[in-house]
Design a protein around this motif. Sequence first.
Motif, PDB file in Angstrom:
ATOM      1  N   UNK A  25       0.965  -1.137  -0.160  1.00  0.00           N
ATOM      2  CA  UNK A  25       0.321   0.101   0.222  1.00  0.00           C
ATOM      3  C   UNK A  25       0.694   1.311  -0.130  1.00  0.00           C
ATOM      4  N   UNK A  26       0.242   1.767  -0.828  1.00  0.00           N
ATOM      5  CA  UNK A  26       2.061   3.622  -1.231  1.00  0.00           C
ATOM      6  C   UNK A  26       0.766   3.931  -0.598  1.00  0.00           C
ATOM      7  N   UNK A  27       0.818   5.645   0.615  1.00  0.00           N
ATOM      8  CA  UNK A  27       0.316   6.818  -0.190  1.00  0.00           C
ATOM      9  C   UNK A  27       1.007   7.800  -0.212  1.00  0.00           C
ATOM     10  N   UNK A  28       0.459   9.200  -0.837  1.00  0.00           N
ATOM     11  CA  UNK A  28       1.519   9.584  -1.721  1.00  0.00           C
ATOM     12  C   UNK A  28       0.566  11.416  -1.297  1.00  0.00           C
ATOM     13  N   UNK A  29       0.763  12.448  -1.939  1.00  0.00           N
ATOM     14  CA  UNK A  29       0.580  13.998  -2.049  1.00  0.00           C
ATOM     15  C   UNK A  29      -0.935  13.682  -3.291  1.00  0.00           C
ATOM     16  N   UNK A  30      -0.871  12.619  -3.540  1.00  0.00           N
ATOM     17  CA  UNK A  30      -1.958  12.645  -5.364  1.00  0.00           C
ATOM     18  C   UNK A  30      -2.490  11.684  -4.633  1.00  0.00           C
ATOM     19  N   UNK A  31      -2.700  10.721  -3.607  1.00  0.00           N
ATOM     20  CA  UNK A  31      -3.621   9.865  -3.401  1.00  0.00           C
ATOM     21  C   UNK A  31      -3.299   8.549  -2.940  1.00  0.00           C
TER      22      UNK A  31
END
Length: 180
Positions: A25-31
Amino acid sequence: MSRIGKRPITIPNKVTVEISGNHVAVKGPKGQLARSLPDMVDIHHEGDTINVVRHNESRKARERHGLSRTLIANMIEGVSSGFQKHLIIQGVGYRAQMQGKTLVLNVGYSHPVEIEPPEGVEFEVIEKNTQVLVRGINKEIVGNITAKIRAVRPPEVYKGKGIRYKDEVVRRKAGKSGKK
């Protein structure tokens, strides 16, 4: 050994990665994005890098090694900077326009073609209604919806009319020559 698979993936500052078994699971500024990877590889997270290691040297494990590394790298790039594809519409009277979030294409058919964006994808019509920009965080979905838009009217080889990618080169044919 897979040249792509053995390269480490660096994680940007604003991106967080959670790994549980083979689920990433990856979270970042775009989503945020999540994906389950094949069982034939292990994912090692150390500091700000991720390494993908395969279990054995079987053909399937070697195939999945580079694939898994590329999928993780694309997820990280998608949530940090996003992906975009550029389409060009060429032909007399051919144009695109937006109605809300729906893309409406007038490309020589008796009716306009309406395309709804999937979740996480947005369309933008630019430059005299002849260019379409497809943006999103999932590279796979952006590529698929762009291919579907192009398939509405692929470029033809005699006049070059149709919808094509910005960097696509259409090989032209000469056509008929007149009687002498």
